[in-house]
Design a protein around this motif. Structure first.
Motif, mmCIF file in Angstrom:
data_model
loop_
_atom_site.group_PDB
_atom_site.id
_atom_site.type_symbol
_atom_site.label_atom_id
_atom_site.label_comp_id
_atom_site.label_asym_id
_atom_site.label_seq_id
_atom_site.Cartn_x
_atom_site.Cartn_y
_atom_site.Cartn_z
ATOM 1 N N PRO A 102 -7.815 4.328 8.073
ATOM 2 C CA PRO A 102 -6.564 5.099 8.131
ATOM 3 C C PRO A 102 -6.617 6.244 9.133
ATOM 4 N N SER A 103 -7.750 6.951 9.232
ATOM 5 C CA SER A 103 -7.845 8.065 10.178
ATOM 6 C C SER A 103 -7.766 7.567 11.612
ATOM 7 N N GLN A 104 -8.386 6.412 11.925
ATOM 8 C CA GLN A 104 -8.282 5.845 13.259
ATOM 9 C C GLN A 104 -6.847 5.442 13.565
ATOM 10 N N PHE A 105 -6.176 4.903 12.577
ATOM 11 C CA PHE A 105 -4.797 4.491 12.758
ATOM 12 C C PHE A 105 -3.906 5.687 13.102
ATOM 13 N N TYR A 106 -4.039 6.768 12.344
ATOM 14 C CA TYR A 106 -3.229 7.954 12.602
ATOM 15 C C TYR A 106 -3.569 8.565 13.959
ATOM 16 N N SER A 107 -4.846 8.574 14.307
ATOM 17 C CA SER A 107 -5.254 9.105 15.606
ATOM 18 C C SER A 107 -4.660 8.295 16.750
ATOM 19 N N LEU A 108 -4.628 6.972 16.571
ATOM 20 C CA LEU A 108 -4.055 6.099 17.593
ATOM 21 C C LEU A 108 -2.562 6.388 17.796
ATOM 22 N N LEU A 109 -1.843 6.584 16.701
ATOM 23 C CA LEU A 109 -0.424 6.869 16.800
ATOM 24 C C LEU A 109 -0.171 8.198 17.505
ATOM 25 N N CYS A 110 -1.054 9.174 17.283
ATOM 26 C CA CYS A 110 -0.896 10.473 17.941
ATOM 27 C C CYS A 110 -1.234 10.388 19.430
ATOM 28 N N ASP A 111 -2.240 9.565 19.781
ATOM 29 C CA ASP A 111 -2.659 9.448 21.183
ATOM 30 C C ASP A 111 -1.677 8.632 22.008
ATOM 31 N N LEU B 83 3.959 -2.310 17.769
ATOM 32 C CA LEU B 83 2.566 -2.132 17.380
ATOM 33 C C LEU B 83 2.096 -3.279 16.504
ATOM 34 N N ALA B 84 0.969 -3.887 16.887
ATOM 35 C CA ALA B 84 0.310 -4.915 16.066
ATOM 36 C C ALA B 84 -1.125 -4.474 15.846
ATOM 37 N N ILE B 85 -1.521 -4.312 14.599
ATOM 38 C CA ILE B 85 -2.798 -3.681 14.290
ATOM 39 C C ILE B 85 -3.352 -4.251 12.995
ATOM 40 N N GLU B 86 -4.654 -4.000 12.739
ATOM 41 C CA GLU B 86 -5.297 -4.380 11.486
ATOM 42 C C GLU B 86 -5.775 -3.126 10.776
ATOM 43 N N ILE B 87 -5.588 -3.072 9.463
ATOM 44 C CA ILE B 87 -6.027 -1.943 8.651
ATOM 45 C C ILE B 87 -6.985 -2.457 7.591
ATOM 46 N N CYS B 88 -8.142 -1.796 7.461
ATOM 47 C CA CYS B 88 -9.131 -2.203 6.470
ATOM 48 C C CYS B 88 -9.193 -1.153 5.365
ATOM 49 N N GLY B 89 -8.841 -1.553 4.136
ATOM 50 C CA GLY B 89 -8.777 -0.612 3.031
ATOM 51 C C GLY B 89 -10.130 -0.099 2.580
ATOM 52 N N THR B 90 -11.204 -0.862 2.807
ATOM 53 C CA THR B 90 -12.525 -0.417 2.369
ATOM 54 C C THR B 90 -13.106 0.641 3.294
ATOM 55 N N ARG B 91 -12.509 0.801 4.493
ATOM 56 C CA ARG B 91 -12.990 1.814 5.432
ATOM 57 C C ARG B 91 -12.090 3.045 5.309
ATOM 58 N N VAL C 137 1.270 -5.563 10.846
ATOM 59 C CA VAL C 137 0.053 -5.013 10.254
ATOM 60 C C VAL C 137 -0.597 -6.051 9.352
ATOM 61 N N ASP C 138 -1.903 -6.259 9.570
ATOM 62 C CA ASP C 138 -2.719 -7.074 8.665
ATOM 63 C C ASP C 138 -3.557 -6.105 7.823
ATOM 64 N N PHE C 139 -3.389 -6.145 6.515
ATOM 65 C CA PHE C 139 -4.141 -5.280 5.611
ATOM 66 C C PHE C 139 -5.275 -6.080 4.974
ATOM 67 N N PHE C 140 -6.506 -5.550 5.078
ATOM 68 C CA PHE C 140 -7.666 -6.148 4.437
ATOM 69 C C PHE C 140 -8.105 -5.255 3.272
ATOM 70 N N ASP C 141 -8.280 -5.839 2.101
ATOM 71 C CA ASP C 141 -8.804 -5.098 0.944
ATOM 72 C C ASP C 141 -8.049 -3.792 0.720
ATOM 73 N N ALA C 142 -6.744 -3.847 0.805
ATOM 74 C CA ALA C 142 -5.947 -2.623 0.694
ATOM 75 C C ALA C 142 -5.276 -2.535 -0.661
ATOM 76 N N ASN C 143 -5.199 -1.319 -1.210
ATOM 77 C CA ASN C 143 -4.441 -1.131 -2.441
ATOM 78 C C ASN C 143 -3.014 -0.721 -2.093
ATOM 79 N N SER D 280 -1.233 1.883 -2.755
ATOM 80 C CA SER D 280 -1.028 3.247 -2.291
ATOM 81 C C SER D 280 -1.285 3.354 -0.794
ATOM 82 N N LEU D 281 -2.365 2.716 -0.326
ATOM 83 C CA LEU D 281 -2.685 2.756 1.102
ATOM 84 C C LEU D 281 -1.608 2.053 1.918
ATOM 85 N N VAL D 282 -1.165 0.889 1.443
ATOM 86 C CA VAL D 282 -0.129 0.146 2.167
ATOM 87 C C VAL D 282 1.130 0.994 2.323
ATOM 88 N N GLN D 283 1.574 1.604 1.229
ATOM 89 C CA GLN D 283 2.789 2.407 1.270
ATOM 90 C C GLN D 283 2.623 3.624 2.170
#
Length: 504
Positions: free
Chosen positions: A251-260, A267-275, A294-300, A302-305
């Motif tokens: 999630p932190s990498q995702f937010y940083s990418l959006l800011c940069d 946007l097409a991206i993958e999000i890993c819930g365990t990280r 967005v492809d979500f891996f192992d996400a709950n 709350s994270l998806v929303q």
């Protein structure tokens, strides 16, 4: 009479007399005509040669002064052709394994007006000296070129705006600096198992030295340690980004990418819930992303929303939820998200990644939470174990349900009744739908287009009744039935048979 395209199945006299504009020749056939004396057409602008050799290419191109587009395919004997086409703007070399560096370098002198160059399967190439000042689009796939060649494009082809590199084993860390480059793509290559096709350092150099870059698409498998330490994409010009690496962003990498990249709209991206990362770095301003995959891996949930709520301007979303079958979603009612404003949504929910043919955990609440929207007009739901579809979309006009093994006929009818504005409906691979409950009146009063496929478990009588309940006959514009086994489609009614077999 004008002929725009002609395949060489005609006689020499016919070819000689007709003003052909496009011609496809299969040069390995035993022709009984002298092609070099026949093809002397000032009108020929497009030529495609299959299995040519050097002599055949030289003969034909020298006789066609107006040639603009040339495609050479399946040419294992093509090594050192001479392209005598001063007006050529497009050249495609497909499966030419022995064509040499010198042949490509010669384009510098013979084809100065070339705008489009595509080289696929030219594995003998290594470092051709390419200098084409007008070139705008370059595609290199499965070729032997290296980093030095790609880096040299900055000098030899400074006007390139569209660059695609794939399957080139010797291209890993080129320094690409093209001031007018607008699109750079590294397509998925299934043979790249040992290392990614392009280093993250090369991607970073690219985004910092190509100030006009508009679209970046990178499909590669990066080692986790490199992905963590070197991910850095900072671009004020970037509008479209596809970054699929097999690891997933935290999630932190995702937010940083959006800011940069503050002006991203696609946007097409993958999000890993365990990280898991810090959620405190979420962007505070409104982001510009309009199309989101967005492809979500192992996400709950709350994270998806939380991820989705960071892109409030999305109108078209493609969401894939991938999680082990043993993973338990928290109760969705505990999450109170802001209703999404998207208009088009494609949702895949892999509750049971190992076996989607059987019903695993019920995704009904998850699907309902993500699909419910007052603005949604088009929904495609695929590969879900939902037994009930609880969402309510008052403006929904197009609905597609594909590969839902647990959805039965009663739940389907309830869904359709709840969406009377439906205009298009597509149903496919719903094995639990074997019958429908009896209802009074029309289920979908506004329906105009209905498609049913891969529903062979549904008896013909039930299917006919369902079609008749979907809409008034005079309002249904088209109804297409495509069963896997044609013998399953039977009807005693000629009118119904017409409905089942073709458009009404």
């Amino acid at each position: 009479m004008k002929v725009d395209s002609l395949r060489i199945a005609a006689t020499a006299d016919l070819i000689e007399k007709l003003p052909v504009a496009e011609l496809l020749l299969q040069c390995d056939l035993p022709f009984d005509l002298n092609l070099s004396s026949v093809i002397r057409s000032a009108s020929l602008t497009v030529l495609c040669l299959k299995a040519p050799n050097d002599r055949r290419v030289d003969e034909l191109t020298s006789k066609c002064p107006s040639l603009r587009s040339l495609k050479l395919t399946c040419a294992p004997l093509l090594k050192m052709p001479t392209f005598s086409c001063v007006h050529l703007t497009s050249l495609v070399l497909f499966d030419c394994p022995v064509v040499t560096d010198d042949a490509i370098s010669a384009l510098t002198h013979s084809c100065r007006q070339l705008l489009h160059l595509e080289m696929v399967g030219c594995c003998s190439l290594s470092r051709p000296k390419l200098s084409l000042p007008a070139l705008e689009r370059l595609i290199i796939t499965d070729c032997g070129v290296d980093d030095h060649f790609v880096s040299s494009l900055s000098v030899g082809c400074p006007l390139v705006m569209d660059l695609s590199i794939s399957g080139c084993a010797h291209v890993y860390q080129p320094n690409i600096s093209l001031p007018l480059l607008r699109m750079f793509e590294v397509p998925l290559n299934h043979d790249s198992t040992e290392r990614p096709q392009l280093s993250l350092d090369a991607v970073k150099f690219l985004t910092s030295h190509c100030g006009s870059l508009h679209t970046l698409a990178v499909f590669a498998l990066y080692p986790e340690e490199e992905w963590e330490s070197r991910l850095s994409i900072n671009s004020q010009s970037l509008r479209s980004l596809m970054l699929l690496n097999g690891q997933g962003l935290s999630p932190s990498q995702f937010y940083s990418l959006l800011c940069d990249c503050p002006y991203l709209s696609d946007l097409a991206i993958e999000i890993c819930g365990t990280r898991l990362g810090s959620f405190d770095t979420a962007p505070t301003r409104s982001l510009e992303v309009r199309v989101l995959h967005v492809d979500f891996f192992d996400a709950n949930m709350s994270l998806v929303q939380q991820i989705l709520s960071s892109c409030p301007n999305v109108y078209q979303a493609d969401i894939e939820l991938i999680k082990p079958s043993s993973f338990e979603w928290e109760h969705v009612s505990a999450v109170q998200p802001q209703p999404p404003a998207w208009r088009k949504l494609t949702l895949k929910s892999w509750s049971s990644c190992i076996n989607m043919s059987s019903c695993g955990s019920d995704d009904s609440e998850v699907v309902g939470a993500l699909a419910s929207s007052t603005t949604l007009e088009e929904l495609c739901l695929q590969q879900s174990n939902a037994t009930r579809l609880l969402f309510r979309c008052p403006n929904l006009r197009r609905l597609s349900l594909v590969d839902l093994p647990c959805l039965n006929g009663e739940a389907l009818v309830q869904l359709l009744i709840a969406h009377p504005s439906l205009v298009e409906l597509h149903l496919s691979k719903l094995p639990s739908v074997t019958s429908f409950p009896r209802v009074e009146g029309s289920i979908c009063p506004s329906l105009k287009h209905l498609t049913v496929s891969n529903m062979t478990q549904l008896p013909s009588s039930e299917l006919q009744s369902f079609i008749l309940c979907c809409s008034h006959r005079e309002q249904l514009s088209s109804c297409t039935i495509r069963p896997t086994d044609e013998a399953k489609v039977e009807s005693n009614s000629p009118d119904m048979r017409t409905k089942l077999d073709s458009d009404v």
